[in-house]
Write a protein that holds these residues in place. Structure first.
Motif, PDB file in Angstrom:
ATOM      1  N   ARG A 156      19.686  56.812  14.809  1.00 48.15           N
ATOM      2  CA  ARG A 156      20.288  56.447  13.343  1.00 48.15           C
ATOM      3  C   ARG A 156      21.485  57.636  13.212  1.00 48.15           C
ATOM      4  O   ARG A 156      20.731  59.098  12.911  1.00 48.15           O
ATOM      5  N   THR A 183      25.696  54.054  15.698  1.00 46.20           N
ATOM      6  CA  THR A 183      24.337  53.358  15.505  1.00 46.20           C
ATOM      7  C   THR A 183      24.036  51.874  15.353  1.00 46.20           C
ATOM      8  O   THR A 183      22.865  51.578  16.493  1.00 46.20           O
ATOM      9  N   THR A 186      23.708  52.039  19.464  1.00 43.92           N
ATOM     10  CA  THR A 186      22.475  52.793  19.583  1.00 43.92           C
ATOM     11  C   THR A 186      20.940  51.937  19.546  1.00 43.92           C
ATOM     12  O   THR A 186      20.684  52.264  20.571  1.00 43.92           O
TER      13      THR A 186
END
Length: 244
Positions: A156, A183, A186
Motif C-alpha cells: 500500500r 495502490t 499494485t
C-alpha cells in the motif's frame, strides 16, 4: 518495450504446455502484460514529476524521491515479467534441439526411421526441462513479490512520507501523486502474480503425479509380460492331455 515480440516468442510455448500452462500464459498476457501496457505505465508516468515536497531546497525533492522509490513499481514489474517468462524458452529450445536431432537421424537412416515418436512430448529430458522451468518461474515470482514488499515495506502506498535526508534543511513532508490509484494497481498486479504462482504449483504437482502414474502403469505392464513369458517357458515341455 515491444511486448508483441515477447508474445510472439511465447506463443510457441503454448503448444507444448499442459492445461495449467495455457491458463498461466493467458493470465500473464491478459491480466499482467495488457494491464501493464494499457494502464499501469500511464498511472506511473508522472510519479517523479508530481512527487511534491514542502521545501524549495535544491535537490531535496530528488533525494527524497530516490530514498522512498529506489526503483519504480513499473520498472520492477517489467523486470518481473521478463524474468518470469524467459524460463519458458528453455522448453522451446529443448524441442528445437530434439527436432534437429530427428532431422539428422532421418538424413542418416532414411525418412521412415524415427528417433522420437513426438519431439514435443514431455518425457525423458524434456520432462525435466519443463519441470525445472516451472520451478525457476515460481522462484522468480516469489522473489519479486518479496522484493516489492521489502523495498516499500508494504503493498500500500502512503499519501504522505517524511524525509530528512541531506540536502533537505529539516524534516520535510512529501506527497505522492495519486496514491489510491497506484495502490489499487499494485494489489491487482500482486494478485495476478499470486495466481500465476498457484498455477505453477498446480502444474508441478500435475506433472509429477502424471509421471508417477505412467511409471506405475509401465511397471505393471512389464510385470505382466514377464509373468506371461515365464508361464510360457515353464509349459514349453508340457504335452497336451488326451481327451477322455
Amino acid at each position: 518495450m515491444d511486448w508483441k515480440f515477447l508474445q510472439g516468442l511465447l506463443s510457441g510455448v503454448n503448444k507444448y504446455s499442459t492445461a495449467f500452462g495455457r491458463i498461466w500464459l493467458s493470465v500473464v498476457f491478459v491480466f499482467r502484460v495488457m494491464v501493464f501496457v494499457v494502464a499501469a505505465e500511464r498511472v506511473w508516468s508522472d510519479d517523479q514529476g508530481h512527487f511534491d515536497c514542502n521545501t524549495r531546497q535544491p535537490g531535496c525533492t530528488n533525494i527524497c524521491y530516490d530514498h522512498f522509490f529506489p526503483i519504480s513499481h513499473i520498472r520492477l514489474w517489467a523486470l518481473q515479467l521478463i524474468f518470469v517468462t524467459c524460463p519458458s524458452f528453455m522448453v522451446v529450445l529443448h524441442v528445437a534441439y530434439r527436432e534437429e536431432r530427428e532431422r539428422k537421424y532421418q538424413a542418416k537412416h532414411g525418412e521412415s526411421s524415427r528417433l522420437y515418436d513426438n519431439p514435443g512430448q514431455k518425457h525423458g529430458g524434456l520432462w525435466w526441462t519443463y519441470l525445472i522451468s516451472l520451478f525457476i518461474k515460481t522462484t522468480f515470482e516469489v522473489m519479486f513479490l518479496y522484493m516489492l514488499h521489502y523495498i516499500y515495506d508494504s503493498f500500500r502506498l502512503p499519501r504522505k512520507v517524511q524525509c530528512d535526508t541531506s540536502p533537505c534543511p529539516n524534516l520535510v513532508d512529501c506527497y505522492i501523486s495519486r496514491p489510491t490509484e497506484k495502490t489499487i494497481f499494485t494489489y491487482f498486479m500482486v494478485g495476478a502474480s499470486v495466481v500465476c504462482v498457484v498455477l505453477n504449483i498446480c502444474e508441478i504437482f500435475y506433472l509429477v503425479a502424471f509421471r508417477m502414474v505412467n511409471l506405475k502403469h509401465r511397471g505393471s505392464v512389464h510385470t505382466s509380460s514377464r509373468k506371461i513369458h515365464s508361464s510360457t517357458m515353464d509349459c514349453g515341455g508340457c504335452k497336451p492331455s488326451l481327451a477322455s
